[in-house]
Scaffold this active site. Structure first.
Site, PDB file in Angstrom:
ATOM      1  N   ARG A   1      -6.852   2.380  17.811  1.00  0.00           N
ATOM      2  CA  ARG A   1      -6.456   1.016  17.874  1.00  0.00           C
ATOM      3  C   ARG A   1      -6.170   0.522  18.815  1.00  0.00           C
ATOM      4  O   ARG A   1      -6.107  -0.733  19.306  1.00  0.00           O
ATOM      5  CB  ARG A   1      -5.414   0.652  16.671  1.00  0.00           C
TER       6      ARG A   1
ATOM      7  N   GLY B   1      -4.641   8.257   5.308  1.00  0.00           N
ATOM      8  CA  GLY B   1      -3.850   9.250   5.884  1.00  0.00           C
ATOM      9  C   GLY B   1      -2.693   9.350   5.030  1.00  0.00           C
ATOM     10  O   GLY B   1      -2.246  10.451   4.864  1.00  0.00           O
TER      11      GLY B   1
ATOM     12  N   ASP C   1       1.493  -0.915  12.060  1.00  0.00           N
ATOM     13  CA  ASP C   1       0.342  -1.355  11.457  1.00  0.00           C
ATOM     14  C   ASP C   1       0.106  -2.722  11.802  1.00  0.00           C
ATOM     15  O   ASP C   1      -1.045  -3.206  11.596  1.00  0.00           O
ATOM     16  CB  ASP C   1       0.456  -1.183   9.964  1.00  0.00           C
TER      17      ASP C   1
ATOM     18  N   LYS D   1       0.744  -1.245  -0.114  1.00  0.00           N
ATOM     19  CA  LYS D   1      -0.115   0.191   0.053  1.00  0.00           C
ATOM     20  C   LYS D   1       0.950   1.337   0.253  1.00  0.00           C
ATOM     21  O   LYS D   1       0.774   2.122  -0.692  1.00  0.00           O
ATOM     22  CB  LYS D   1      -0.921   0.084   1.401  1.00  0.00           C
TER      23      LYS D   1
HETATM   24  C1  S3P Z   1       2.696   4.797   6.337  1.00  0.00           C
HETATM   25  C2  S3P Z   1       3.065   5.100   7.291  1.00  0.00           C
HETATM   26  C3  S3P Z   1       2.604   4.760   8.609  1.00  0.00           C
HETATM   27  C4  S3P Z   1       1.545   3.751   8.406  1.00  0.00           C
HETATM   28  C5  S3P Z   1       0.590   3.940   7.402  1.00  0.00           C
HETATM   29  C6  S3P Z   1       1.389   4.101   5.924  1.00  0.00           C
HETATM   30  C7  S3P Z   1       3.120   5.297   4.999  1.00  0.00           C
HETATM   31  O1  S3P Z   1       2.130   5.739   9.324  1.00  0.00           O
HETATM   32  O2  S3P Z   1       0.796   3.522   9.854  1.00  0.00           O
HETATM   33  O3  S3P Z   1      -0.350   2.914   7.188  1.00  0.00           O
HETATM   34  O4  S3P Z   1       2.634   4.952   3.852  1.00  0.00           O
HETATM   35  O5  S3P Z   1       3.909   6.164   5.166  1.00  0.00           O
HETATM   36  P1  S3P Z   1       2.946   7.033   9.985  1.00  0.00           P
HETATM   37  O6  S3P Z   1       4.289   7.420   9.031  1.00  0.00           O
HETATM   38  O7  S3P Z   1       2.150   8.157  10.315  1.00  0.00           O
HETATM   39  O8  S3P Z   1       3.378   6.561  11.246  1.00  0.00           O
END
Ligand code: S3P
Length: 455
Positions: free
Chosen positions: A353, A100, A322, A22
């Site tokens: 979570r 996010g 995650d 992802k």
């Molecule tokens: C991600 C970073 C993580 C992770 C998210 C994907 C990314 O978040 O929890 O699912 O792709 O950069 P944070 O960087 O805010 O911890």
């Protein structure tokens, strides 16, 4: 409403690959979209989050062709025509859905464009903190209004400006924040530096390197010089270790199981889950077969046996953030105590979570104490089937589907359509594992057979 109905199995024998990563799929859509030519992206993750990012790039003038699709989900092979660093003004607000990563990284790109734009998301995303990117991007000269009900929350109205480079010390270890600043830094004049309090996933740096954009790492500081345009290239997205994690836990905790996950990303900033399971007594070997487009990719093999509790180390937390919901499930199945602390970030994910994991574990009969920054689980008590909520959080739905494979009686998880956020085809894999289906399913589910215990 979509549901998972799960019952216990006695062992798991399977060999398959999981959908594309992802984090890398978001970045591939964005970096290819600002590159100077045509890029072929293979094994793109056709999940709702990544499709929203792809559509977002489309609404910013990026043209792409879909060459292959996973039926019922979306594109897996795409040719993206980069716009040479200059995006076009969107005609309407951009929907980031539940993501996010999508919203925060796009905010970095959009801050540097010569137009205004607006990013919005679903209810969960609209309550997640965006100040963590608004603050550094405004320091660079962008103007971002958080127009949500809660202060500093989406929708985000972004007034793009020409940006100044900054040196920014991040208060939280977040790859999303680091990436938003680095992507904005790509468009500023001079050197932008981000200092991270702990190591975070480094896919942005690696992918930029694959597109011939130079970043430099010194200790925990990562710098980028503005004015570089990503050079068009092709990129193969490895399988997502965070999706594989659900099956790794299931196999590791089930004596007699054997699982082989192929073509999965084995970037060291993502594989802490393997180290933790090994510490818990699991027999796992991971073999990097190649480095494809700058990312290690290989095979993980698990032989099941009983697990024992462990304590997660503070430095590990950002690299398995995650995976904590499914690690908590492993902890409930393990003998002894597992301590998860320093993980307050879990409270601002797709759901809080800590609360959602603790609630569901308790409903299944596990012994768990909640802390502000984590939880302590006394494992080893048999889990009982229960009716659980996903709370619209993909990783909660999948983690508790795994718990259901070990519980006495039926486990029902409500509201499971959210798994399409990150793992299209999870339901098929789950069903195949419960039914010991030998038919190939989505993502080359190859062979599966086991005996059912309560039949
Ligand atoms: C991600 C970073 C993580 C992770 C998210 C994907 C990314 O978040 O929890 O699912 O792709 O950069 P944070 O960087 O805010 O911890």
């Amino acid at each position: 409403m979509s549901q998972f109905k799960v019952r216990a199995i006695s062992s798991l024998h399977a060999e398959f690959s999981v959908p594309g990563d992802k984090s890398m799929s978001h970045r591939a859509a964005m970096i290819a979209g600002i590159s100077n030519g045509n890029c072929l992206i293979r094994n793109f993750l056709p999940s709702e989050d990544c499709l929203n990012t792809l559509k977002a790039m489309g609404s910013l003038g990026v043209k792409y062709e879909v060459l292959e699709e996973l039926e019922g989900y979306g594109p897996t092979t795409i040719r993206i025509h980069g716009r040479n660093g200059k995006l076009a003004a969107p005609s309407s607000p951009i929907d980031c859905g539940n993501s996010g990563t999508g919203m925060r990284l796009l905010a970095g790109l959009l801050s540097a464009q010569s137009f205004d734009s607006e990013l919005f998301g679903d209810e969960s995303l609209s309550s997640r903190p965006m100040n963590r990117i608004i603050i550094p991007l405004e320091k660079m000269g962008a103007k971002i209004e958080g127009k949500g009900e809660k202060p500093g929350c989406a929708p985000l109205h972004i007034h793009g400006r020409s940006l100044q480079p900054i040196t920014y010390e991040m208060p939280v270890a977040s790859a999303q924040v680091k990436s938003a600043v680095l992507l904005a830094g790509l468009f500023s004049e001079g050197k932008t530096t981000v200092i991270q309090p702990a190591d975070t996933r480094d896919h942005t740096e690696r992918m930029l390197a694959a597109f011939r954009v130079h970043t430099r790492r010194e200790g925990n500081a990562i710098s980028i010089h503005g004015g570089q345009i990503p050079e068009a290239t092709d990129f193969h997205v490895p399988g997502d270790i965070s999706s594989a994690a659900f099956w790794l836990v299931a196999a590791a905790a089930m004596p007699g199981s054997r699982l082989l996950i192929q073509d999965v990303g084995l970037n060291q900033t993502r594989t802490a889950i393997i180290g933790v399971l090994v510490r818990m007594g699991a027999k796992i070997s991971d073999v990097v077969r190649s480095h494809q487009d700058g990312e290690p990719i290989g095979t993980v093999e698990v032989s099941g046996r009983g697990l024992t509790g462990t304590e997660l180390l503070p430095a590990e937390i950002p690299n398995l953030i995650d995976e904590i919901p499914v690690i908590a499930v492993a902890a409930a199945l393990a003998e002894g105590k597992t301590i998860i602390r320093n993980a307050k970030e879990l409270r601002v994910k797709e759901t809080d979570r800590i609360t959602t994991v603790v609630k569901n574990l308790r409903l299944m009969g596990a012994e768990v104490e909640e802390f502000e920054d984590g939880m302590e689980i006394i494992g080893g008590k048999p889990l009982c089937g229960a009716t659980l909520e996903s709370y619209g959080d993909h990783r909660i739905a999948m983690a508790f589907a795994i718990a259901g494979l070990f519980a006495k009686g039926e486990t029902i998880i409500n509201n499971t359509a959210c798994v399409n956020t990150s793992y299209p085809g999870f339901a098929k894999h789950l069903e195949a594992i419960i039914q010991h289906d030998t038919q190939p399913a989505a993502y080359q589910l190859k062979t599966i057979h086991h005996e059912t215990p309560w039949a």
